[in-house]
Design an enzyme around this catalytic site. Structure first.
Site, PDB file in Angstrom:
ATOM      1  N   ALA A  66       0.877  -1.171   0.000  1.00  0.00           N
ATOM      2  CA  ALA A  66       0.000   0.000   0.000  1.00  0.00           C
ATOM      3  C   ALA A  66       0.912   1.218   0.000  1.00  0.00           C
ATOM      4  CB  ALA A  66      -0.864  -0.019   1.245  1.00  0.00           C
ATOM      5  N   GLY A 112       0.434  -4.933   0.880  1.00  0.00           N
ATOM      6  CA  GLY A 112      -0.762  -4.922   0.025  1.00  0.00           C
ATOM      7  C   GLY A 112      -0.540  -5.612  -1.313  1.00  0.00           C
ATOM      8  N   GLU A 115      -0.957  -9.204  -0.569  1.00  0.00           N
ATOM      9  CA  GLU A 115      -2.397  -9.369  -0.286  1.00  0.00           C
ATOM     10  C   GLU A 115      -3.204  -9.378  -1.586  1.00  0.00           C
ATOM     11  OE1 GLU A 115      -2.293  -6.105   2.662  1.00  0.00           O
ATOM     12  OE2 GLU A 115      -3.346  -7.495   3.986  1.00  0.00           O
ATOM     13  N   GLU A 135       4.350  -5.422   7.300  1.00  0.00           N
ATOM     14  CA  GLU A 135       3.621  -4.340   7.985  1.00  0.00           C
ATOM     15  C   GLU A 135       4.072  -4.089   9.421  1.00  0.00           C
ATOM     16  OE1 GLU A 135       2.237  -6.493   5.932  1.00  0.00           O
ATOM     17  OE2 GLU A 135       0.796  -5.472   4.639  1.00  0.00           O
TER      18      GLU A 135
END
Ligand code: COA
Length: 260
Positions: A66, A112, A115, A135
């Protein structure tokens, strides 16, 4: 439709979506997530397209996570909204997509990015790829389904280790873990995925969409896990560790976590 962060190309029955922010290692910002949602929505309606391949531009990254710059100053509520909106708009959307979605992991798939690859129906990686959920090194946890899908794919103990260490694994290890189905040379990645997509295209699209639904149904009892992830992800945004973790990344230094 005009996209700024992705490229969409239809090659007969195959829809190829490429995340295209190479200077940011294809990091997922809000706009990219929206564009991906729109691209998937329009491919869902396109009767000619039977299989989707999702990849990243350049030779270095699939998606490096992200976009840290975008959420570094978020509050608890904004953090929760980021996770729940992203999950609904893109990650759950892809997982429950009626047509097969293959992730062609061409490089770093971190946070992300991993993911996103895990939300796809299966993954093929090039041998240079590296995968991980880093993370906790930023003082936050995965928020786009990573705490749920990683243990589903590789088992709880391995997922615990990978998330706790914030480590990166090679494609060889990812293959051993069952995180990726195939590993090929980088120049072979798209041809390999396209060959596989063509093979899938010979089969009944209706039956395949039912198979996707049935397979996913077996994992739906995890719905509370996703909600817990959203709450816990949001809570991280109220911590000093998160402020330090993201600031350290943006200042290109190692984080020194205060522990609160
Ligand atoms: N969010 C925002 N920007 C990111 C990013 C992310 N997740 N990942 C990489 N970038 C940016 C870098 O800030 C840099 O931008 P700049 O050139 O404007 O400074 C650019 O992409 C290139 O990355 P850089 O770190 O210089 O490349 P590298 O080869 O030295 O390292 C990584 C590659 C993947 C190891 C490193 O970029 C990294 O650790 N990224 C963050 C991974 C992460 O923690 N993801 C989870 C987020 S929740």
């Amino acid at each position: 439709m005009g996209y700024h962060n992705i490229l969409v190309k239809n090659e007969s029955a195959i829809g190829l979506i490429t995340i295209n922010r190479p200077n940011k290692l294809n990091a997922l910002n809000t706009e990219t997530i929206k564009e991906l949602h729109n691209a998937f929505s329009s491919l869902e309606k396109n009767k000619e397209v039977k299989v989707i391949i999702l990849t990243g531009s350049g030779e270095k990254a699939f998606v490096a996570g992200a976009d840290i710059l975008e959420f570094a100053d978020f509050s608890v509520n904004k953090g929760k909204k980021l996770a729940s909106k992203g999950q609904k708009l893109l990650f759950d959307f892809i997982e429950n997509f009626s047509k097969p979605v293959i992730a062609a992991v061409n490089g770093f798939a971190l946070g992300g990015g991993l993911e996103l690859a895990m939300a796809c129906h299966f993954r093929v990686a090039s041998d240079n790829a590296k995968m991980g959920l880093p993370e906790v090194s930023l003082g936050v946890i995965p928020g786009y389904g990573g705490t749920q899908r990683l243990p589903q794919l590789i088992g709880k103990g391995r997922a615990m280790e990978l998330i706790m260490t914030a480590g990166m694994i090679s494609t060889e290890q990812a293959y051993t873990y069952g995180l990726v189905n195939h590993v090929v040379a980088q120049e072979e990645l798209l041809p390999f995925c396209k060959k596989m997509a063509s093979k899938i295209c010979n089969n009944s699209t209706v039956a395949i969409s039912h198979a996707i639904k049935a397979i996913n149904a077996g994992f739906k009892n995890t719905v509370n896990g996703y909600e817990q992830e959203i709450d816990s992800f949001g809570a991280c945004f109220g911590t000093d560790d998160f402020a330090e973790g993201t600031t350290a990344f943006l200042e290109k230094r190692k984080a020194d976590f205060p522990g609160s």
